[in-house]
Design a protein around this motif. Structure first.
Motif, PDB file in Angstrom:
ATOM      1  N   MET A  97      39.778  18.363   6.739  1.00 47.33           N
ATOM      2  CA  MET A  97      39.911  18.718   8.130  1.00 47.33           C
ATOM      3  C   MET A  97      40.903  17.734   8.965  1.00 47.33           C
ATOM      4  SD  MET A  97      35.581  17.964   9.141  1.00 47.33           S
ATOM      5  CE  MET A  97      34.447  18.594   7.855  1.00 47.33           C
ATOM      6  N   THR A 134      41.439  24.307   5.385  1.00 47.71           N
ATOM      7  CA  THR A 134      41.640  23.500   6.093  1.00 47.71           C
ATOM      8  C   THR A 134      40.967  23.805   7.492  1.00 47.71           C
ATOM      9  OG1 THR A 134      43.841  23.243   4.986  1.00 47.71           O
ATOM     10  CG2 THR A 134      43.626  22.226   7.114  1.00 47.71           C
ATOM     11  N   LEU A 135      40.441  22.912   7.992  1.00 44.14           N
ATOM     12  CA  LEU A 135      39.688  22.913   9.500  1.00 44.14           C
ATOM     13  C   LEU A 135      40.662  22.094  10.266  1.00 44.14           C
ATOM     14  CD1 LEU A 135      35.804  22.489   8.385  1.00 44.14           C
ATOM     15  CD2 LEU A 135      37.398  24.348   8.132  1.00 44.14           C
ATOM     16  N   GLU A 136      40.935  22.822  11.370  1.00 39.97           N
ATOM     17  CA  GLU A 136      41.788  21.994  12.439  1.00 39.97           C
ATOM     18  C   GLU A 136      40.905  21.876  13.667  1.00 39.97           C
ATOM     19  OE1 GLU A 136      45.840  23.478  12.905  1.00 39.97           O
ATOM     20  OE2 GLU A 136      45.820  24.243  10.859  1.00 39.97           O
TER      21      GLU A 136
END
Lengths: 152, 152
Positions: A97, A134-136
DNA sequence: ATTAATGCAAATGCTTTGCACGTGA
DNA sequence: TCACGTGCAAAGCATTTGCATTAAT
């Protein structure tokens, strides 16, 4: 995994590929194992230089490539052509993240998600080699800070 | 969503931000809606040029940035600094499988995975803005082709 | 009339490459 | 020994930027 053990495996890897075990190559691996965090190619270059080691920028790039190829490092892509590396040998796979506020990186593991990915791939007859998730967004403290102006 | 509708929304978006509705900006949006596939900034520049439209490379880049910001396009990062765009307005969110053999891109949706991601973020107090999940591997036909030499 | 947007070309930043020299096998 | 790896500096490439010009409001 300890640096010593990683180094040993790297040497094996090189020998298996009939590549030479050189000082610069070893130096890059050792430096990669000195941090438990993510780093850029440029940072690696600085470390090697400051550590009194010898390895030009070109060699750093070449070696990072080798290390990724051999599964010693993972390259995580951020936007704008920014690439971060992290050592992964002996670490369980994890995802990230990334905070858009402070650029901090949180790691997480979720076996259920992994399993579903495998299933999704299998359904399409796709042979997955690896994946990136991927967490943004905003970490809790940045969220407090930025929320007001984001709502505008 | 139709190009006409997307264009309308883009004009609204620009007005709301007190930005000007210009020919080059409209041209880029229209071209983005002419394909249902992924494209690079350079391809967009060519399309605009070939379409008789006017928009320099700089303006294409500037406009692509605006379109991503406004949620009209998604930017998907491949390695080596390669960025692909796709229009997303009116499309359900999806993720990608990228073939390392032929570079083809398969799309998939998995609501369960999405839910688990939300859950994972919430657990860390992380406020997710968006996410990227990319599986890399070999599509079924490339797997047939390459498998022998990969096993070496 | 204003002032933002554009086009051009130069600048940037990261990464790769060509080639002469150094070095591991 | 001698081919491979290295260092250096130059080249590449995608993208960004400065500034004079053009065009939207």
């Amino acid at each position: 995994m300890e640096a010593k053990e990683a180094l040993h495996k790297f040497e094996d890897f090189l020998k298996k590929k009939t590549l030479r075990v050189t000082e610069p190559r070893k130096e890059v691996l050792v430096q990669a194992w000195k941090t438990h965090s993510h780093f850029t190619a440029e940072e690696m270059y600085d470390w090697v230089k400051d550590g009194g080691g010898k390895a030009s920028r070109a060699t750093v790039y070449r070696t990072l490539g080798l290390l990724v190829e051999g599964g010693f490092l993972a390259a995580i892509e951020r936007g704008q052509g920014q690439v971060l590396y992290e050592h992964i040998l002996g670490h369980r796979h994890h995802d990230h993240m990334i905070c858009l506020g402070c650029s901090s990186i949180l790691e997480f593991r979720n076996q259920e998600i992994e399993a579903l990915q495998e299933q999704e791939a299998a359904q399409s007859g796709f042979h997955m080699v690896h994946h990136t998730l991927t967490l943004e967004g905003y970490c809790s403290s940045c969220w407090q800070k930025f929320r007001p102006e984001l709502d505008e």
